[in-house]
Design an enzyme around this catalytic site. Structure first.
Site: not given
Ligand SMILES: *[C@@H]1O[C@H](CO)[C@@H](O)[C@H](O)[C@H]1NC(C)=O
Ligand SMILES: *[C@@H]1O[C@H](CO)[C@@H](O)[C@H](O)[C@H]1NC(C)=O
Ligand SMILES: *[C@@H]1O[C@H](CO)[C@@H](O)[C@H](O)[C@H]1NC(C)=O
Ligand SMILES: *[C@@H]1O[C@H](CO)[C@@H](O)[C@H](O)[C@H]1NC(C)=O
Ligand SMILES: *[C@@H]1O[C@H](CO)[C@@H](O)[C@H](O)[C@H]1NC(C)=O
Length: 502
Positions: A187, A440, A465
């Site tokens: 991320s 994602d 994700h």
């Protein structure tokens, strides 16, 4: 606020984007908790609990004093940054060092105890170290969130923190050129992982960047485009019918947003407070959209994020509107809510709050980073977006002004500069693996194609994700298993090449 990317749970990796709505924050919080539990379970099963003997050395936790401003040595203010070290696997003195990079939430000891990087560390007998991001978790001064103090929160300062942590660890363990460093993150920290390699190639030999949105974007319209695609993707239980129903339900809700009908919406969707100002209408539709966005971004990570289930409800309900009601109440059960907070005033006052919260996601801090570096506003002004067009770029930029006194033009310029500074989705570096899942929404801002022989992209079919960052499980789909093997084999290859090129 939007659901951000994020999940660092063990990696709680959550990325949040930003839409400012309340539900996004609830979802992030919940996913954060679940990830912790998951890490916990995986860690104990590795130790052989409940049957095996718990023979592990607990990780070291410490606080490193860092300059608050690395770029002005005449400012002698400092803060204390939390780190963890796990020596359990390390082959002294020359074994590699695996660095886990923290992001927009509190980290924990699990950052050196569970996850893909821990499995790799075990295999390569690496020293595991992890650093919490400045201004998040416990790594912040008491006054850190005031307008005055938050100035020193940036990815650039965070990278400088990593350099100084590298020095600290090197001194602590008498490390030399023979200790090969590899960094990991997912991320936003995935971006930091790539950027640490990019900007400090002498400190870290290779990087794994999972679900890393390295391209900053002011108006991240593609987020909801991917959400729409995922809602109609049969691989994960979506369908065209599902997407159509979602669109229809939001059209109906939009048409009811006038004084004559809002009381019906308040009741049907369990609003904690009456929907008063037009700002509350925006908050309300964003909160509803957050449920779908969260389900897609974290698909299959939790019982509450399940595109298949959500689509079943949408498709099987008597009407699109009924379907939306069911999905909303399912979501409330999942989070444990008795009502949904749709007050814009409340949302703004939450983001204005300068009280430090040592656990969970740092919402104020993260919104600040969107205003000063990344944008990432998950808007809904294009026809590809299935939700309410009331979610505009303007409503999100207004928050930067309202909360941090940062004008829209400044946000725009900052986003451009971030891309200029790091190279957006064409970073010119080497030995970086970019891993993304096609479900994602954040993959739209990452590197999806090989940039060179050693800047490699792995694009996983059917995962959300940061799916590769958790511990490997027998239930991993074949596409994820294959991605894990590719990552592991590259790491082995690079560690071998580091030995021979010394
Ligand atoms: C920090 O700087 C201020 C002025 O710049 C100075 O008065 C103070 O003694 C310094 N503190 C330390 C610990 O060096
Ligand atoms: C590092 O080297 C110093 C001096 O050679 C020695 O005193 C110290 O014990 C070493 N530390 C470690 C962790 O090996
Ligand atoms: C919304 O209000 C109108 C009158 O203003 C009414 O005719 C309509 O039935 C209401 N819609 C719903 C879904 O109750
Ligand atoms: C990208 O690089 C990897 C590793 O070198 C290679 O296996 C893969 O085939 C490449 N992909 C493309 C599309 O060239
Ligand atoms: C993704 O996987 C599904 C099966 O799970 C398969 O039907 C589909 O063709 C795959 N897509 C790609 C692009 O490989």
């Amino acid at each position: 606020m939007m659901i951000a990317l994020r999940l660092q749970l063990l990696l709680v990796l959550l990325l949040g984007g930003a839409d400012g709505a309340w539900n996004q924050r609830q979802i992030r919080k919940k996913i954060h908790q679940l990830r912790r539990t998951e890490n916990f379970k995986s860690f104990y099963s590795r130790l052989g609990f409940p049957n095996g003997a718990p023979s592990y050395v607990p990780p070291i936790e410490g606080l490193l004093t860092q300059p608050l401003d690395h770029f002005n040595r005449r400012n002698n203010d400092t803060y204390r940054q939390r780190y963890w070290i796990n020596e359990e696997f390390w082959k002294r003195p020359d074994g590699p060092v695996f660095l886990f990079i923290g992001g927009e939430s509190a980290e924990s000891e699990f950052s050196v105890l569970a996850g893909e990087h821990v499995e790799l560390a075990q295999k390569h007998r690496a020293l595991l170290v992890a650093l919490e991001h400045r201004y998040y978790g416990a790594s912040i001064n008491q006054d850190g969130l005031t307008l005055e103090a938050i100035r020193f929160l940036s990815s650039q300062q965070a990278l400088a923190d990593l350099a100084s942590f590298h020095l600290f660890i090197s001194q602590k363990y008498n490390l030399t050129q023979k200790n090969t460093w590899i960094c990991f993150g997912g991320s936003y920290p995935g971006s930091l992982s790539a950027w640490f390699r990019l900007k400090f190639p002498h400190l870290v030999y290779a990087a794994v960047a999972s679900s890393a949105p390295v391209r900053a974007e002011l108006d991240f319209t593609d987020y909801n485009k991917v959400v729409a695609e995922s809602l109609s993707d049969p691989v994960i239980g979506g369908s065209t019918k599902c997407l159509d129903r979602v669109k229809e339900s939001f059209r109906i809700v939009d048409s009811m947003l006038h004084p004559g009908n809002v009381s019906i919406l308040e009741k049907d969707f369990s609003s904690c407070s009456p929907l008063r100002a037009p700002e509350d209408y925006v908050e309300f539709v964003n909160n509803l959209a957050d449920i779908f966005m969260g389900a897609v971004q974290y698909n299959m990570e939790s019982p509450g994020s399940d595109v298949r289930k959500i689509c079943e409800h949408m498709v099987n309900a008597e009407s699109a509107y009924e379907g939306l009601k069911i999905v909303n109440s399912m979501y409330m059960d999942f989070i444990g809510l008795t009502c949904v907070e749709n007050s814009h005033e409340k949302s703004v006052s939450d983001l204005r709050d300068t009280k430090i919260n040592p656990v969970g996601v740092g919402e104020r801090q993260w919104y600040y980073q969107t205003c000063t570096e990344f944008g990432y506003y998950q808007t809904c002004e294009q026809s590809s977006c299935p939700f309410s067009p009331l979610n505009t770029l303007k409503t999100q930029l207004d928050l930067c002004k309202e909360i941090f006194q940062i004008p829209p033009e400044s946000v725009r310029q900052s986003v451009q500069f971030t891309n200029e500074f790091y190279g957006a989705d064409h970073p010119k570096s080497s030995r970086i693996i970019f891993v993304n899942g096609d479900v994602d929404p954040w993959h739209a801002l990452s590197v999806l194609k090989n940039q060179s022989r050693s800047e490699i992209a792995i694009f996983i079919n059917g995962t959300a994700h940061c799916a590769n960052m958790g511990p490997s499980r027998t239930s991993d789909p074949p596409s994820l298993q294959k991605a894990r093997e590719e990552i592991a084999s590259k790491i082995s290859e690079w560690l071998r090449s580091a030995e021979t090129t010394e």
